[in-house]
Design a protein around this motif. Sequence first.
Motif, mmCIF file in Angstrom:
data_model
loop_
_atom_site.group_PDB
_atom_site.id
_atom_site.type_symbol
_atom_site.label_atom_id
_atom_site.label_comp_id
_atom_site.label_asym_id
_atom_site.label_seq_id
_atom_site.Cartn_x
_atom_site.Cartn_y
_atom_site.Cartn_z
ATOM 1 N N THR A 164 0.876 -1.190 0.030
ATOM 2 C CA THR A 164 0.018 0.060 0.077
ATOM 3 C C THR A 164 0.943 1.454 -0.143
ATOM 4 O O THR A 164 1.968 1.410 0.759
ATOM 5 C CB THR A 164 -0.977 -0.084 1.173
ATOM 6 O OG1 THR A 164 -1.766 -1.080 1.330
ATOM 7 C CG2 THR A 164 -1.811 1.244 1.155
ATOM 8 N N VAL A 211 -3.881 6.112 -5.071
ATOM 9 C CA VAL A 211 -3.561 4.976 -3.846
ATOM 10 C C VAL A 211 -3.436 3.703 -4.330
ATOM 11 O O VAL A 211 -4.556 3.115 -4.846
ATOM 12 C CB VAL A 211 -4.332 5.513 -2.776
ATOM 13 C CG1 VAL A 211 -4.342 4.590 -1.513
ATOM 14 C CG2 VAL A 211 -4.659 6.770 -2.174
ATOM 15 N N GLN A 213 -3.372 -0.035 -3.365
ATOM 16 C CA GLN A 213 -3.764 -0.866 -1.927
ATOM 17 C C GLN A 213 -2.965 -2.246 -2.212
ATOM 18 O O GLN A 213 -3.041 -2.773 -3.339
ATOM 19 C CB GLN A 213 -5.299 -1.080 -1.949
ATOM 20 C CG GLN A 213 -6.216 0.316 -1.831
ATOM 21 C CD GLN A 213 -5.976 0.697 -0.294
ATOM 22 O OE1 GLN A 213 -5.353 0.057 0.382
ATOM 23 N NE2 GLN A 213 -6.408 1.938 -0.127
ATOM 24 N N GLN A 214 -2.523 -2.853 -1.262
ATOM 25 C CA GLN A 214 -1.812 -4.054 -1.144
ATOM 26 C C GLN A 214 -2.603 -5.057 -1.747
ATOM 27 O O GLN A 214 -3.859 -5.386 -0.954
ATOM 28 C CB GLN A 214 -1.430 -4.396 0.220
ATOM 29 C CG GLN A 214 -0.307 -5.711 0.078
ATOM 30 C CD GLN A 214 0.339 -5.996 1.587
ATOM 31 O OE1 GLN A 214 -0.179 -5.250 2.435
ATOM 32 N NE2 GLN A 214 1.355 -6.658 1.603
ATOM 33 N N SER A 218 -6.815 -2.290 -9.146
ATOM 34 C CA SER A 218 -7.769 -1.279 -9.518
ATOM 35 C C SER A 218 -7.728 -0.848 -10.856
ATOM 36 O O SER A 218 -6.554 -1.093 -11.487
ATOM 37 C CB SER A 218 -7.547 0.018 -8.546
ATOM 38 O OG SER A 218 -6.307 0.478 -8.913
#
Length: 257
Positions: A164, A211, A213-214, A218
């Motif tokens: 992240t 952003v 995210q681990q 997306s």
Amino acid sequence: MGAFVALATLAGCDEVDEQDRFISMGKVEVKRKVLLEDFTGQLCSNCPKAHEVIDNLKAQYGDTVVAVSIHATSVFGIPESTSPMGLMLPEGDVYLSQWADPGNVSLPTGVLNRKGGLCDYSKWSSGVRSALAEDSDVELKLEAVSMVGEDSIVIRVHLASGATRNAKLQLWVTENGIESIQSFPDHVNPQYVHSHVYRGAVNGVGGEDVVLQQNIPSDLERGVRMKPNWKPENLSVVGFIYTIADGVLQVEECKVK
């Protein structure tokens, strides 16, 4: 700007042997793709030598090396706005100023993965080789489609990360096969073929905040309107994820379909 300049203290191209050559380098384990920002100019007589280095790198490493030729400086560039043959956009000096004063820079020069500061083209071979072997936990996929009758390009972006983090996504349009003037040491070629030419930023000169995210992929979609002087069949989209501290985490390039 200062944060970019500070990166020059990191290990970079100035630490490798200027005499390195492709034939003596051997194999390298390719772990990621590399962004090469080539600062160039149509009035720069030595710049075609740097273009040859890019051609050699592409021949050796294929699409793992993503090159973008950014025309810059009032000394070496011909503005697009003042000449039908000009390839320099105002952003050229903006990008170059992240590393040095455009008024005091000798071209050609470049930056590899936005780390290590400006790098002479004679060092690009070793710099690219080292960068290809670096680990990256970021995945980036691109798809670009021209919309018939709308003079626009739709860009679909897929992102994934092993950690992240806050980062930037930059999307550029580039063009190959542009015939225009180019200076050489002993002549001027009015029909030189320019490749990998920066034609504009899709999502702002500095890109947009994302952003990561681990382990949560997306997807997003962006669009850009084509300019009248672009040839759709020669266009590509270059995208890269970067941070000020770590430089380019991953880069990708795709042809506009």
